[in-house]
Design an enzyme around this catalytic site. Structure first.
Site, mmCIF file in Angstrom:
data_model
loop_
_atom_site.group_PDB
_atom_site.id
_atom_site.type_symbol
_atom_site.label_atom_id
_atom_site.label_comp_id
_atom_site.label_asym_id
_atom_site.label_seq_id
_atom_site.Cartn_x
_atom_site.Cartn_y
_atom_site.Cartn_z
ATOM 1 N N HIS A 83 0.821 -1.216 0.000
ATOM 2 C CA HIS A 83 0.000 0.000 0.000
ATOM 3 C C HIS A 83 0.856 1.268 0.000
ATOM 4 O O HIS A 83 0.368 2.344 -0.351
ATOM 5 C CB HIS A 83 -1.008 0.003 1.168
ATOM 6 C CG HIS A 83 -0.437 0.318 2.505
ATOM 7 N ND1 HIS A 83 -0.137 -0.627 3.460
ATOM 8 C CD2 HIS A 83 -0.121 1.515 3.079
ATOM 9 C CE1 HIS A 83 0.327 -0.054 4.547
ATOM 10 N NE2 HIS A 83 0.346 1.262 4.343
ATOM 11 N N ASP A 136 0.012 -7.769 1.862
ATOM 12 C CA ASP A 136 0.460 -6.374 1.719
ATOM 13 C C ASP A 136 1.986 -6.335 1.605
ATOM 14 O O ASP A 136 2.693 -5.995 2.548
ATOM 15 C CB ASP A 136 -0.030 -5.573 2.928
ATOM 16 C CG ASP A 136 0.160 -4.076 2.767
ATOM 17 O OD1 ASP A 136 0.533 -3.632 1.665
ATOM 18 O OD2 ASP A 136 -0.080 -3.347 3.754
ATOM 19 N N GLN A 230 1.373 5.907 12.075
ATOM 20 C CA GLN A 230 1.394 6.543 10.762
ATOM 21 C C GLN A 230 2.827 6.882 10.340
ATOM 22 O O GLN A 230 3.605 7.436 11.107
ATOM 23 C CB GLN A 230 0.555 7.826 10.830
ATOM 24 C CG GLN A 230 0.181 8.410 9.491
ATOM 25 C CD GLN A 230 -1.079 7.783 8.925
ATOM 26 O OE1 GLN A 230 -1.420 6.666 9.254
ATOM 27 N NE2 GLN A 230 -1.753 8.508 8.063
ATOM 28 N N GLY A 231 3.190 6.515 9.110
ATOM 29 C CA GLY A 231 4.535 6.757 8.617
ATOM 30 C C GLY A 231 5.474 5.578 8.771
ATOM 31 O O GLY A 231 6.582 5.598 8.238
ATOM 32 N N ASP A 232 5.029 4.529 9.508
ATOM 33 C CA ASP A 232 5.875 3.355 9.734
ATOM 34 C C ASP A 232 5.607 2.222 8.753
ATOM 35 O O ASP A 232 6.310 1.203 8.772
ATOM 36 C CB ASP A 232 5.671 2.820 11.155
ATOM 37 C CG ASP A 232 6.222 3.751 12.213
ATOM 38 O OD1 ASP A 232 7.283 4.348 11.975
ATOM 39 O OD2 ASP A 232 5.582 3.895 13.276
ATOM 40 N N SER A 233 4.581 2.352 7.897
ATOM 41 C CA SER A 233 4.216 1.279 6.981
ATOM 42 C C SER A 233 5.421 0.722 6.235
ATOM 43 O O SER A 233 6.290 1.473 5.783
ATOM 44 C CB SER A 233 3.212 1.787 5.948
ATOM 45 O OG SER A 233 1.925 1.879 6.479
#
Length: 271
Positions: A83, A136, A230-233
């Site tokens: 993603h 993913d 958020q931002g660690d994906s």
């Protein structure tokens, strides 16, 4: 309609300012003492397989263009979340991102040293489902090779690193608190691999998303406060010295009843 938190910096506002990016779900205040939520400082030299995905063209120079994490699995191969390469995150097709790169060997995003290596090709797992976040996984091919010593081994099917109760560590440059305060230096947080039954209870479907044990695992802390955000994906979840997961999604950050959900490496690495 399902609204789990996809843990990348998303949307057109990211082109203007990182602080303006809001998560897809409204997280409760996390009992966090640092970043990753509930984390501590680490040096990239001690975990050289952790890298940042960057595009200054899409996300500006405030954080060296960082928008997701990744992990080196071979000298020219980096795994990340599928993603992270979506139009939703990038604002365009990945083939239109002219400066997509991997930042390696740099603890502070705007620090000196390390390398920024262009990405020469991308691959997304054909089984990836944006609707469920199943499988993913994406793989980036680097234009220049990193040292073989920078790669981490993968935990295969049946590896004891996946056993419930195993201590694991998640790494990233993401949100400190779940409220839009982003890190400039690499952080890590200690979490525990949870049983599939607990993950299924946390995410039975509906607005919170559905946990699929065939391609996912989850990890957290009984009292909450330790999590990716958020931002660690795309960043790594490591246990017993091996890669077991990639940061994928979750509801909020650091909630006791909503553990982080990760791509299960043993299920997707052979795709």
């Amino acid at each position: 309609m399902r609204h789990p938190l996809a843990r990348a910096l998303t949307g057109a506002l990211a082109l203007i300012t990182v602080a303006a990016v809001a998560p897809l779900a409204s997280p409760a205040p996390a009992a966090a003492d640092s970043v990753v939520v509930g984390g501590y400082s680490v040096q990239v030299e001690d975990s050289p397989w952790v890298v940042a995905l960057s595009s200054r063209d899409r996300f500006g120079g405030t954080r060296a263009g960082q928008f997701c994490g990744g992990v080196v699995v071979a000298p020219t191969k980096v795994m990340t979340a599928a993603h992270c390469l979506s139009r939703t995150v990038l604002g365009t097709d990945v083939t239109g991102v002219r400066d997509l790169a991997v930042v390696s060997g740099r603890t502070r995003l705007l620090g000196t040293g390390g390398r920024e290596i262009p990405v020469s090709a991308t691959w997304i797992a054909p089984e990836y489902s944006p609707g469920t976040n199943s499988s993913d996984l994406a793989v980036l091919t680097l234009a220049e090779a990193l040292p073989a010593s920078h790669a981490i081994g993968l935990a295969g099917v049946g590896d004891p690193a996946y056993a419930p109760g195993t201590s694991a560590t998640v790494y990233g440059w993401g949100d400190m608190t779940g409220s839009g305060s982003y890190a400039s230096s690499l952080r890590a947080a200690s979490v525990t691999v949870l049983p599939d039954s607990a993950c299924g209870q946390a995410y039975p479907g509906g607005l919170g998303g559905r946990y699929l044990e065939s391609t996912m695992l989850c990890a957290g802390h009984p009292r909450g406060g330790r999590d990716a955000c958020q931002g660690d994906s795309g960043g790594p979840l490591v246990a017993r010295g091996r890669l077991i997961g990639l940061v994928s999604w979750g509801s909020g950050c650091g909630r006791a009843d909503s553990p982080g959900v990760y791509t299960r490496i043993s299920a997707v690495a052979a795709s």
